[in-house]
Design a protein around this motif. Structure first.
Motif, PDB file in Angstrom:
ATOM      1  N   ARG A 225      -7.254   8.568  -6.751  1.00 53.23           N
ATOM      2  CA  ARG A 225      -6.495   9.819  -6.838  1.00 53.23           C
ATOM      3  C   ARG A 225      -7.476  10.973  -6.912  1.00 53.23           C
ATOM      4  O   ARG A 225      -8.341  11.010  -7.800  1.00 53.23           O
TER       5      ARG A 225
ATOM      6  N   PHE B  45      -4.094   7.208  -3.031  1.00 53.25           N
ATOM      7  CA  PHE B  45      -4.115   6.021  -2.189  1.00 53.25           C
ATOM      8  C   PHE B  45      -4.111   4.798  -3.094  1.00 53.25           C
ATOM      9  O   PHE B  45      -4.902   4.695  -4.031  1.00 53.25           O
ATOM     10  N   ASP B  46      -3.209   3.859  -2.814  1.00 56.43           N
ATOM     11  CA  ASP B  46      -3.054   2.667  -3.639  1.00 56.43           C
ATOM     12  C   ASP B  46      -2.816   1.468  -2.726  1.00 56.43           C
ATOM     13  O   ASP B  46      -1.946   1.522  -1.857  1.00 56.43           O
TER      14      ASP B  46
ATOM     15  N   SER C  91       0.840  -1.193   0.000  1.00 53.68           N
ATOM     16  CA  SER C  91       0.000   0.000   0.000  1.00 53.68           C
ATOM     17  C   SER C  91       0.873   1.240   0.000  1.00 53.68           C
ATOM     18  O   SER C  91       2.024   1.205   0.421  1.00 53.68           O
ATOM     19  N   SER C  92       0.302   2.329  -0.481  1.00 50.28           N
ATOM     20  CA  SER C  92       1.009   3.605  -0.454  1.00 50.28           C
ATOM     21  C   SER C  92      -0.002   4.739  -0.389  1.00 50.28           C
ATOM     22  O   SER C  92      -1.147   4.597  -0.816  1.00 50.28           O
ATOM     23  N   TYR C  93       0.451   5.863   0.165  1.00 50.88           N
ATOM     24  CA  TYR C  93      -0.367   7.061   0.271  1.00 50.88           C
ATOM     25  C   TYR C  93       0.553   8.246   0.056  1.00 50.88           C
ATOM     26  O   TYR C  93       1.641   8.303   0.619  1.00 50.88           O
ATOM     27  N   SER C  94       0.125   9.199  -0.758  1.00 50.52           N
ATOM     28  CA  SER C  94       0.944  10.387  -0.986  1.00 50.52           C
ATOM     29  C   SER C  94       0.053  11.585  -1.270  1.00 50.52           C
ATOM     30  O   SER C  94      -1.106  11.436  -1.658  1.00 50.52           O
TER      31      SER C  94
ATOM     32  N   ASN D  53      -4.472  13.866  -3.182  1.00 53.80           N
ATOM     33  CA  ASN D  53      -4.227  12.642  -2.422  1.00 53.80           C
ATOM     34  C   ASN D  53      -4.251  11.428  -3.343  1.00 53.80           C
ATOM     35  O   ASN D  53      -5.124  11.298  -4.192  1.00 53.80           O
TER      36      ASN D  53
END
Length: 83
Positions: free
Chosen positions: A75, A49-50, A36-39, A47
């Motif tokens: 996104r 979120f993946d 998972s990733s968030y940026s 934002n």
């Protein structure tokens, strides 16, 4: 006047200039994998979120393998007027 620049683009179009993409799949994955990733952008918006889930199982005695993959990607939109 005839000029020669790139034979690949003449045969396959402009996309050939970018190159070739080879997909290598894993056919022996066993177990559970979670990524998972968030940026966010420097401005505090956009934002992203993946999250991805992978599960693989070898079926004993048959030589078969089962794999499952699921992913979610979100996104937030950013428009030029936001800047």
């Amino acid at each position: 006047m005839l000029t020669y620049t790139d034979g690949a683009s003449a045969l396959y179009g402009a996309d050939a200039i970018a190159g070739v993409v080879n997909f290598i799949t894993r056919d022996d994955f066993e177990g559970l994998g979670v990524e998972s990733s968030y940026s966010i952008s420097e401005q505090g918006d956009a934002n992203i979120f993946d999250v991805n889930l992978t599960y693989g199982l070898n079926l004993p005695g048959s030589g078969a393998h089962i794999s499952f993959f699921a992913g979610y990607y979100n996104r937030d939109p950013v428009f030029a007027s936001d800047r």
